[in-house]
Scaffold this motif. Structure first.
Motif, PDB file in Angstrom:
ATOM      1  N   LEU A 481      13.320 -17.364  35.809  1.00  0.00           N
ATOM      2  CA  LEU A 481      14.589 -17.112  36.494  1.00  0.00           C
ATOM      3  C   LEU A 481      14.669 -17.781  37.864  1.00  0.00           C
ATOM      4  O   LEU A 481      15.759 -18.102  38.333  1.00  0.00           O
ATOM      5  N   ALA A 482      13.539 -17.958  38.506  1.00  0.00           N
ATOM      6  CA  ALA A 482      13.498 -18.607  39.821  1.00  0.00           C
ATOM      7  C   ALA A 482      12.132 -19.251  39.976  1.00  0.00           C
ATOM      8  O   ALA A 482      11.122 -18.706  39.501  1.00  0.00           O
ATOM      9  N   LEU A 483      12.104 -20.401  40.652  1.00  0.00           N
ATOM     10  CA  LEU A 483      10.840 -21.100  40.841  1.00  0.00           C
ATOM     11  C   LEU A 483      10.891 -21.932  42.109  1.00  0.00           C
ATOM     12  O   LEU A 483      11.788 -22.752  42.285  1.00  0.00           O
ATOM     13  N   VAL A 484       9.942 -21.684  42.993  1.00  0.00           N
ATOM     14  CA  VAL A 484       9.775 -22.486  44.209  1.00  0.00           C
ATOM     15  C   VAL A 484       8.376 -23.071  44.150  1.00  0.00           C
ATOM     16  O   VAL A 484       7.397 -22.330  44.073  1.00  0.00           O
ATOM     17  N   GLY A 485       8.282 -24.393  44.176  1.00  0.00           N
ATOM     18  CA  GLY A 485       6.992 -25.051  44.012  1.00  0.00           C
ATOM     19  C   GLY A 485       6.349 -25.506  45.293  1.00  0.00           C
ATOM     20  O   GLY A 485       5.243 -26.060  45.275  1.00  0.00           O
ATOM     21  N   GLY A 486       6.995 -25.279  46.424  1.00  0.00           N
ATOM     22  CA  GLY A 486       6.430 -25.700  47.706  1.00  0.00           C
ATOM     23  C   GLY A 486       7.395 -25.366  48.823  1.00  0.00           C
ATOM     24  O   GLY A 486       8.538 -24.982  48.597  1.00  0.00           O
ATOM     25  N   ARG A 487       6.956 -25.542  50.050  1.00  0.00           N
ATOM     26  CA  ARG A 487       7.775 -25.138  51.187  1.00  0.00           C
ATOM     27  C   ARG A 487       8.862 -26.163  51.509  1.00  0.00           C
ATOM     28  O   ARG A 487       9.856 -25.819  52.140  1.00  0.00           O
ATOM     29  N   ASN A 488       8.682 -27.416  51.076  1.00  0.00           N
ATOM     30  CA  ASN A 488       9.670 -28.444  51.393  1.00  0.00           C
ATOM     31  C   ASN A 488       9.524 -29.586  50.396  1.00  0.00           C
ATOM     32  O   ASN A 488       8.570 -30.358  50.460  1.00  0.00           O
TER      33      ASN A 488
END
Length: 890
Positions: A481-488
């Protein structure tokens, strides 16, 4: 018409000279001969120059004509597949408003006019909204009317007259599936779809004589050249829209005479090939309009979405003027970063429109008085660039990137835009806290100089920047549903959500799951249960010819503890002892079936020494959150043609790993870390819904946790694999809590219920002293779940017998004391299990020792309180759990 040039011969000149008399001198004759040679050379040179010029001109004309023909033949803009989010589902009783639903439908391509679009149309009704899906809708063509009352969905009426319990809105477009490294978003628009106010604004500021010139405005070009010369710089330009288009399609932005000449040549080619309307349409879809996160914004259609969240045809005068103003320098004039510059430029465009007569002065003044009304600024991760990369890789391996784009497939994914935004915000907030902790650890005071000249300087040790990953999935479907693979993403495209790292203590639940599974696979009377005692003492473990000596955090050991307490407080020695008791092979096999394929049956495995990715751990934890059934995380739900025909549908792969009764017991046990154990940070950060979870610390910080409807894994660490020296409770759990708090505000996830229990599981109230069934004579209790038949059978007063003594019986005392779990900063939490059980004699001896220490401490100030503060350190120096002597606490 051919022009013939005849050069007079010397004899002719001589006759002409003779007709004027023979008084000419010999010197004059020689002068004429010299004149004849100069004329011949001059005319010959002129002819050669003309031939060379026209040859060069013809060469480049033909060359660029072929380039233009090749570039402009067929589909001018590369076809691309489209990636869509998961549909928003509205249930009766959900929070909603008509305006919000209408906005969602517009973003999904619906229209509120009678014609509608291929996706569909909608009509506003009194107290509701009527929805008519079009022929290319993701759903069937059945219409529905959603009624709203008091801010909630009161009723959903189907098109056939019956009532519906829920209705899915059309999925929203996330992005086009870019090709190669070209990360740009573009929404193709036709000339007749561009509002007149947009056309007028662009021409007023960029090219007022666009409909009159033939591609090159020579007067403006000359004026720009003179200005450049007078001011000794090359900033004036003088390019027409056609020249800008030729530069954008065929040339680099460098400013040289050669490029300007080529630009003019291609502009003439374009004018001969296309109509003015076609040229403006090409320009409107090609012109760069700024940046949105890691994506470039191309064209007016995408810019209208990015800056105002509306269709281009709905742009107002001040909005159109702002977009027209951005063309000159999109980054420098960004209304998000430089609103004053953007406002000044917009007003300049409005003044230019007055000069061209397309608007009146009153209209301009009214538009100038309108403040910038921009869509919410983008948080880069809200666009899910790492998720899009994963979708691209998945589809590319299955179909081939070229085929996907040429067929312009519609890719319907699992991503939830609102939840993705919540994840992006949580990471942004949480990583700031991590940065502060890292900076604090690297900062120290250094004494410089000696004597009177001595001073103290602050020194900051250099080091890498902390990275982060967050994966949220539906624990009952496996959909990501949501995915963040890094800060930038702009700084690093390394996707940490699929990067393998040692899991640390978030692996420990699989040890306890294997132990609890003995209630199913073995003799229930000999089964390990949450109330079973495990020895948490310093121990040397032998595995083959290897020696393994784990250490607890701060070398604190608790003796005999319950399995429930050992998991909540993440006790290393107790966990390895339990893995040894159950069998390392049994633990490893269970973990592999859950999807953690790298594990090996060693003592170090119990403390998470082996690698897995955050995405893999999300899939593994579905075993606990989904009744023992492991679901593989899925990103793509359906691939369809432009007409809506299904090419492929995808579902999560499922595998039965645990008996649902064991999974329920583990979920009950995993509420301990959150409610009073190492993960209590979650409660301190204000998240109060029922939750189960586990902290983890190796080189990195982890938190794995879930509610009844959402599962989330957070990882924090350094790319160079060095020790971040922050616990999961300090670095990862706050990010998890921030995400869950935001998720709970979204109507689809707000109902985070308590965890249910399947048939065959019983919850009983136990005495904290004996871990037996509680009675009124044993008032200090806690509740725990068991596989039916394995719960304690004796009562606490039966176990105590007459050891309490007469006074204890009179005053209701137990005669035995409970050493409670380490306190949290906010005080004890209800339902704490006991740490260990101590006899009256042992407790008397401990009390005497404390008194002695207190006495001598008062005299010599030597002894300190021997109370154990179980609060986890804010910063830890820990050894790798791969090595002997691991002190990783959680």
């Amino acid at each position: 018409m051919a022009i013939k040039i005849k050069i007079p011969s010397f004899s002719t000149l001589k006759r002409l000279s003779a007709s004027k008399g023979k008084s000419r001198s010999q010197a004059s004759a020689e002068g004429w001969r010299r004149y004849e040679r100069e004329i011949r050379l001059g005319v010959a040179a002129f002819i050669v120059v003309c031939i060379v010029f026209f040859s060069v001109f013809t060469y480049y004309y033909v060359k660029y004509q072929r380039i233009v023909d090749r570039r402009m033949s067929g589909q001018i803009f590369a076809p691309s597949a489209k990636i869509y989010a998961r549909p928003v589902e509205l249930d009766v009783g959900d929070r909603a408003s008509v305006s919000e639903i209408a906005a969602d439908l517009r973003r999904s391509g619906y229209s509120d006019d009678a014609k509608g679009t291929d996706f569909g149309r909608f009509e506003l009704r009194h107290g509701g909204i009527e929805i008519y899906p079009g022929p290319q809708s993701y759903h069937s063509s059945d219409s529905a009317t959603i009624y709203i009352a008091d801010g909630k969905v009161s009723r959903i009426a189907g098109g056939n007259g019956g009532d519906l319990s829920a209705y899915e809105l059309e999925p929203q477009l996330v992005t086009a599936l870019f090709q190669g490294e070209d990360r740009s978003k573009r929404q193709i628009v036709k000339f007749n779809e561009i509002p007149k106010v947009m056309v007028d604004a662009v021409l007023a500021i960029e090219d007022r004589r666009f409909f009159q010139h033939g591609g090159v405005n020579y007067y403006r070009l000359a004026e720009a050249g003179i200005t450049d010369v007078l001011h000794h710089h090359r900033g004036q330009g003088g390019s027409t829209l056609t020249m800008q288009l030729s530069r954008g399609f065929f040339l680099t932005p460098e400013k040289t005479m050669k490029r300007k000449f080529t630009e003019m040549l291609i502009a003439i080619e374009l004018e001969q090939r296309f109509s003015k309307q076609q040229i403006f349409e090409l320009y409107a879809n090609q012109v760069p309009m700024g940046q949105r996160g890691s994506y470039g914004i191309s064209g007016f259609g995408e810019a209208a979405r990015a800056y105002f969240n509306k269709d281009i045809k709905n742009l107002t005068l001040p909005e159109a003027a702002l977009l027209a103003g951005l063309i000159q320098r999109p980054s420098y004039l960004s209304p998000y970063r430089h609103p004053e510059r953007a406002l000044d430029r917009r007003n300049l465009v409005l003044d230019s429109m007055v000069e061209t007569g397309t608007i009146t002065r009153d209209e301009a003044d009214k538009a100038k008085a309108t403040p910038l009304k921009l869509a919410a600024p983008n948080v880069e991760a809200s666009d899910a660039p790492y998720f899009v990369d994963m979708v691209k890789d998945f589809l590319g391996s299955k179909y081939g990137e070229t085929d996907i784009n040429e067929n312009q497939y519609r890719i319907y994914t699992s991503i939830d835009p609102e939840l993705q935004k919540a994840a992006a915000e949580a990471v942004e907030v949480g990583i700031k806290g991590v940065d502060e902790q890292v900076l604090k650890a690297r900062t120290k005071k250094v004494k410089v100089g000696t004597g009177k000249n001595a001073k103290t300087d602050t020194e900051v040790k250099p080091g890498p920047e902390a990275q982060v990953a967050l994966v949220a999935i539906d624990p009952h479907t496996g959909e990501v549903l949501a995915l963040v693979g890094g800060r930038n993403y702009g700084m690093s495209q390394l996707n940490h959500a699929i990067a393998k790292r040692p899991t640390g203590s978030i692996f420990k639940p699989f040890v306890y799951a294997a132990a609890m599974n003995t209630a199913i696979t073995g003799d229930p009377a000999q089964a390990v249960t949450p109330a079973s005692l495990v020895d948490d003492s310093p121990t040397t473990f032998m595995y083959g010819d290897q020696i393994y000596e784990p250490r607890n955090y701060k070398a604190e050991y608790h003796g005999q503890v319950t399995a429930r307490y050992a998991l909540a407080m993440s006790l290393n020695n107790a966990t390895v002892k339990l893995a040894e008791q159950v069998g390392y092979d049994n633990v490893a096999n269970l973990a592999k079936n859950a999807g953690i394929v790298s594990v090996k049956a060693t003592p170090a495995m119990a403390l998470g020494a082996y690698d897995a990715t955050p995405l893999e751990m999300a899939g593994a934890y579905t075993v606990f959150a989904n009744g023992g059934v492991r679901l593989s995380p899925t990103l793509v739900k359906s691939v369809r043609t432009t007409k809506g025909d299904v090419v492929d549908n995808f579902q999560a792969e499922s595998r039965n790993v645990l008996d649902p009764r064991v999974a329920a017991v583990l979920t009950d046990m995993l509420q301990g870390p959150v409610n009073y154990g190492t993960g209590y940070t979650v409660r301190q950060r204000g998240f109060t819904a029922p939750a189960a979870g586990k902290t983890g610390t190796s080189h990195d910080a982890w938190f794995a946790g879930y509610t009844s409807n959402l599962l989330c894994i957070v990882w924090v660490g350094f790319d160079d694999y060095s020790d971040i020296k922050l616990s999961g409770a300090v670095a990862a759990a706050p990010v998890w809590a921030e995400f869950m708090k935001r998720a709970q505000k979204i109507s689809q996830y707000e109902d985070m219920k308590g965890f249910g229990q399947p048939s065959g599981v019983v919850s009983v109230e136990l005495d904290k002293v004996t871990n037996d069934l509680a009675t009124p004579s044993c008032p200090e209790t806690y509740t725990a779940s068991f596989v039916a038949g394995t719960e304690p059978k004796e009562t606490c007063d039966q176990a105590l017998g007459d050891h309490r003594g007469i006074l204890s019986k009179i005053f209701g005392g137990s005669g035995q004391q409970t050493v409670l779990p380490p306190p949290t900063t906010n005080g004890p939490v209800n339902n704490m299990p006991p740490a260990q059980t101590t006899t009256s004699a042992q407790q008397q001896q401990q009390d005497q020792n404390k008194k002695k220490k207190g006495f001598f401490g008062k005299i010599a100030g030597f002894f300190k309180s021997d109370g154990s503060d179980g609060q986890q350190s804010q910063q830890q120096n820990q050894t790798d759990p791969n090595n002997n002597g691991s002190a990783s606490p959680h």
